[in-house]
Structures are given as structure tokens and as C-alpha cells.
Write a protein that holds these residues in place. Structure first.
Motif, mmCIF file in Angstrom:
data_model
loop_
_atom_site.group_PDB
_atom_site.id
_atom_site.type_symbol
_atom_site.label_atom_id
_atom_site.label_comp_id
_atom_site.label_asym_id
_atom_site.label_seq_id
_atom_site.Cartn_x
_atom_site.Cartn_y
_atom_site.Cartn_z
ATOM 1 N N LYS A 196 0.826 -1.226 0.000
ATOM 2 C CA LYS A 196 0.000 0.000 0.000
ATOM 3 C C LYS A 196 0.859 1.275 0.000
ATOM 4 O O LYS A 196 0.514 2.279 0.607
ATOM 5 C CB LYS A 196 -0.949 0.014 1.202
ATOM 6 C CG LYS A 196 -1.995 -1.083 1.188
ATOM 7 C CD LYS A 196 -2.937 -0.965 2.379
ATOM 8 C CE LYS A 196 -4.089 -1.939 2.299
ATOM 9 N NZ LYS A 196 -3.649 -3.345 2.321
ATOM 10 N N THR A 197 1.989 1.226 -0.682
ATOM 11 C CA THR A 197 2.895 2.377 -0.737
ATOM 12 C C THR A 197 3.081 2.828 -2.180
ATOM 13 O O THR A 197 2.791 2.090 -3.131
ATOM 14 C CB THR A 197 4.267 2.027 -0.136
ATOM 15 O OG1 THR A 197 4.848 0.936 -0.881
ATOM 16 C CG2 THR A 197 4.133 1.638 1.331
ATOM 17 N N TRP A 198 3.580 4.059 -2.321
ATOM 18 C CA TRP A 198 3.911 4.636 -3.619
ATOM 19 C C TRP A 198 5.407 4.922 -3.651
ATOM 20 O O TRP A 198 5.995 5.275 -2.644
ATOM 21 C CB TRP A 198 3.125 5.915 -3.857
ATOM 22 C CG TRP A 198 1.645 5.713 -3.917
ATOM 23 C CD1 TRP A 198 0.791 5.600 -2.858
ATOM 24 C CD2 TRP A 198 0.844 5.588 -5.091
ATOM 25 N NE1 TRP A 198 -0.495 5.424 -3.303
ATOM 26 C CE2 TRP A 198 -0.497 5.418 -4.676
ATOM 27 C CE3 TRP A 198 1.120 5.618 -6.466
ATOM 28 C CZ2 TRP A 198 -1.552 5.264 -5.571
ATOM 29 C CZ3 TRP A 198 0.076 5.477 -7.363
ATOM 30 C CH2 TRP A 198 -1.243 5.301 -6.914
ATOM 31 N N SER A 199 6.005 4.766 -4.817
ATOM 32 C CA SER A 199 7.440 4.943 -4.963
ATOM 33 C C SER A 199 7.729 5.842 -6.158
ATOM 34 O O SER A 199 6.956 5.890 -7.120
ATOM 35 C CB SER A 199 8.121 3.584 -5.156
ATOM 36 O OG SER A 199 9.478 3.725 -5.518
ATOM 37 N N SER A 200 8.854 6.523 -6.118
ATOM 38 C CA SER A 200 9.286 7.328 -7.256
ATOM 39 C C SER A 200 9.901 6.472 -8.356
ATOM 40 O O SER A 200 10.192 6.971 -9.449
ATOM 41 C CB SER A 200 10.298 8.383 -6.805
ATOM 42 O OG SER A 200 11.445 7.761 -6.234
ATOM 43 N N THR A 201 10.081 5.184 -8.075
ATOM 44 C CA THR A 201 10.653 4.245 -9.041
ATOM 45 C C THR A 201 9.603 3.209 -9.432
ATOM 46 O O THR A 201 8.952 2.634 -8.555
ATOM 47 C CB THR A 201 11.865 3.519 -8.448
ATOM 48 O OG1 THR A 201 12.836 4.492 -8.036
ATOM 49 C CG2 THR A 201 12.492 2.584 -9.473
ATOM 50 N N PRO A 202 9.387 2.951 -10.721
ATOM 51 C CA PRO A 202 8.395 1.948 -11.116
ATOM 52 C C PRO A 202 8.786 0.558 -10.614
ATOM 53 O O PRO A 202 9.970 0.253 -10.462
ATOM 54 C CB PRO A 202 8.419 2.000 -12.647
ATOM 55 C CG PRO A 202 9.073 3.290 -12.991
ATOM 56 C CD PRO A 202 10.026 3.591 -11.876
ATOM 57 N N PRO A 203 7.806 -0.301 -10.358
ATOM 58 C CA PRO A 203 8.113 -1.684 -9.985
ATOM 59 C C PRO A 203 8.636 -2.446 -11.199
ATOM 60 O O PRO A 203 8.465 -1.996 -12.346
ATOM 61 C CB PRO A 203 6.760 -2.225 -9.529
ATOM 62 C CG PRO A 203 5.777 -1.450 -10.334
ATOM 63 C CD PRO A 203 6.361 -0.064 -10.461
ATOM 64 N N PRO A 204 9.259 -3.592 -10.996
ATOM 65 C CA PRO A 204 9.639 -4.430 -12.142
ATOM 66 C C PRO A 204 8.393 -4.811 -12.948
ATOM 67 O O PRO A 204 7.313 -4.992 -12.387
ATOM 68 C CB PRO A 204 10.284 -5.658 -11.493
ATOM 69 C CG PRO A 204 10.692 -5.201 -10.130
ATOM 70 C CD PRO A 204 9.688 -4.192 -9.705
ATOM 71 N N ASN A 222 2.986 -8.644 -7.550
ATOM 72 C CA ASN A 222 2.560 -8.073 -6.268
ATOM 73 C C ASN A 222 2.340 -6.569 -6.335
ATOM 74 O O ASN A 222 1.831 -5.970 -5.395
ATOM 75 C CB ASN A 222 3.574 -8.409 -5.165
ATOM 76 C CG ASN A 222 4.952 -7.824 -5.416
ATOM 77 O OD1 ASN A 222 5.260 -7.392 -6.527
ATOM 78 N ND2 ASN A 222 5.788 -7.818 -4.403
ATOM 79 N N ALA A 223 2.730 -5.941 -7.468
ATOM 80 C CA ALA A 223 2.476 -4.514 -7.661
ATOM 81 C C ALA A 223 1.195 -4.265 -8.462
ATOM 82 O O ALA A 223 0.853 -3.117 -8.735
ATOM 83 C CB ALA A 223 3.658 -3.855 -8.362
ATOM 84 N N ASN A 224 0.496 -5.338 -8.825
ATOM 85 C CA ASN A 224 -0.750 -5.191 -9.573
ATOM 86 C C ASN A 224 -1.893 -4.776 -8.649
ATOM 87 O O ASN A 224 -1.972 -5.224 -7.498
ATOM 88 C CB ASN A 224 -1.137 -6.514 -10.244
ATOM 89 C CG ASN A 224 -0.195 -6.904 -11.361
ATOM 90 O OD1 ASN A 224 0.608 -6.095 -11.827
ATOM 91 N ND2 ASN A 224 -0.290 -8.149 -11.803
#
Length: 288
Positions: free
Chosen positions: A167-175, A180-182
Motif C-alpha cells: 500500500k505504498t507509492w514509490s518514485s521508481t516503477p516496480p519491475p 505483487n504490484a498489480n
């Protein structure tokens, strides 16, 4: 919430002679919707007659209104179509309208390069916080990035959702392969087309889509928490479209989309899809 038992369906097949269409162009030739870059035009001019390769732009995702509805934004894929076919990048476009018709500007001609998650290609919407959300089909599901609408052209301003577990947001896209980022995962075939939008009738976000299988079927999910970056319901069948029996070479429909502005109350939802490779059909779904 179960949808199947609470629907009334109607369908428009394009046979009503009273329906009028407005086109923009001259002598029966429509205006070019999306401008080419000089390099794209040159590629097509140099290759199409020799080997059949050309640059295409796929306006496969819906337009999202920003700035009180005076401006629209969308992200569309750019690719080589032909024997050398491959994706190149997507392009961020801005749409405005005046008395002469719609005008499309390629705000960022080459937005996200192929090989990275193509945020926006699948769709976009305005989230509950007022941020612009770009959606991408990736790793069998749907991923999302967010930005303030005024910063849509600046990739350094985007944040990327890391999935319902963190449930977090990042400045870097996930792989790109990170399931698990879907927001939710449908299956390895997922891609297709669809839309995420706020439903004032259901008071939550809905996701309506073709799931990538050749089954001519619209599916629906709804946000359990009332916002996009949260938990989503299981998939339900919304509407099954008829294949094109007169065109056995292309029996499967594609480019399925929801058109939520058809009815501002959200009680009726218009669905549209490409039929037989040459026509667009429309059905309306009314919740009772």
C-alpha cells in the motif's frame, strides 16, 4: 455486489438511419487525428512501398478530462506495423475542442520507451484525490501511476503504486514482472482493453474490460474501498458481445470500452467495441 441479476441490456447495431454523425475534414477525407513526428513520417515514406512497414499510433485508451473538463489527456502507443512490427514508445497527447473540431497535440512525443511499463496505454482516470492515474497492463494484471494533472508531462513527478500488500507509492516503477504490484491479477493473457472510472451510481470505482481472451466478453470489477489503489472485487461477467458471423477471418471483437459519460448519473453505462474488424457496436447496460 452482484451485477448479472440487476441489469437491463439494449444494443445499437448501427442500422438506425435517423442517427447523424459529424465528421471533420474535407471532400470525405477526415482530418489527421494525431500528428506524426517528422521521423515517423519519413520512416513510413521510406519503407511502406518497399517492405510494408509503417509507423502507426494506436489510440487504444480513453481520454481523461482535466481542468474542469476543458482539456483531455491520453497516452497512446506508437509502433511499427508490418513484417518488422514492434512497439516503439507511447505518446502523451492533449486534446482541446473548438468550433472547428477537436485538436490533438503530442505534448510528449516519446513519453515512455518500449521495454518499460507502458503506463497510460491501457487507460487513465482521475483518482479520488484529484490526481491523474495512468494504468498499464503488466504481469497479467493492472498497474497504476499517479501525478498532479499539471505535471502529466514530467515523468520525474510520477509515483508508482507498489501493490495492495505494501500500500505504498514509490518514485521508481516496480519491475514489469512484479505481480505483487498489480491492483489485481487476471492471468498471463491479460491485456485487452478497458476503463477504470468513478461510478456515481455505485459510489465507487468500476473497472470494465475485455480480459484478453478471445471470448467477446466484457468483465467488471469494483473497488471495495472506494478508491483505485485499494482492494478490488473478483471478476464478474458484465456483457457478452456477439461475434461477426459474416467475417470468419475476424470472428473476435476487440477494443472494448466503457463510456461512463453517456449517463452522468451512472445508472446507465454505454459499452462500445470493434466488430468484425470494420464496425463499432454499442450496447447500454442499465442497473435496476
Amino acid at each position: 455486489m452482484t451485477f448479472g441479476s440487476r441489469l437491463r441490456i439494449s444494443q445499437y447495431l448501427g442500422s438506425d438511419p435517423t442517427v447523424q454523425f459529424q465528421d471533420f475534414g474535407k471532400n470525405g477525407v477526415p482530418n489527421l487525428a494525431v500528428p506524426w513526428l517528422e521521423s515517423e513520417s519519413n520512416y513510413t515514406a521510406e519503407n511502406f512501398d518497399k517492405n510494408g512497414n509503417r509507423i502507426v499510433i494506436w489510440p487504444g485508451s480513453s481520454i481523461t478530462a482535466i481542468h474542469d473538463g476543458n482539456t483531455g489527456v491520453a497516452v497512446w502507443g506508437v509502433a511499427i506495423w508490418g513484417p518488422a512490427g514492434k512497439s516503439l514508445y507511447n505518446t502523451l497527447v492533449t486534446i482541446t475542442v473548438n468550433e472547428t473540431g477537436p485538436y490533438i497535440e503530442r505534448t510528449v512525443p516519446e513519453f515512455i520507451q518500449a521495454g518499460s511499463i507502458q503506463y497510460g496505454n491501457w487507460g487513465s482516470t482521475i483518482g479520488a484525490s484529484g490526481k491523474l492515474l495512468l494504468l498499464a497492463a503488466s504481469a497479467g494484471g493492472l498497474k497504476v501511476a499517479r501525478v498532479n494533472p499539471d505535471d502529466a508531462a514530467d515523468l520525474t513527478k510520477y509515483e508508482y503504486y507498489m501493490g495492495p500488500t505494501s500500500k505504498t507509492w514509490s518514485s521508481t516503477p516496480p519491475p514489469s514482472n512484479a505481480t505483487n504490484a498489480n491492483l489485481f491479477t487476471v492471468g498471463k493473457w491479460f491485456g485487452g482493453s478497458g476503463d477504470v472510472f468513478w461510478s456515481p451510481y455505485h459510489k465507487t470505482f468500476l473497472c470494465v474490460y475485455f480480459n484478453g481472451l478471445p471470448d467477446n466478453t466484457f468483465y467488471i470489477r469494483y473497488a471495495l474501498d472506494g478508491w483505485v489503489a485499494g482492494s478490488w472485487s473478483d471478476e464478474q461477467v458484465l456483457y457478452v458481445t456477439a461475434p461477426a458471423p459474416h467475417d470468419p477471418g475476424d470472428p473476435f471483437n476487440y477494443a472494448g470500452h466503457a463510456n461512463p459519460t453517456w449517463d452522468p448519473s451512472g445508472n446507465t453505462l454505454a459499452l462500445s467495441w470493434s466488430y468484425g474488424g470494420a464496425w463499432t457496436q454499442v450496447a447500454t447496460v442499465t442497473w435496476q
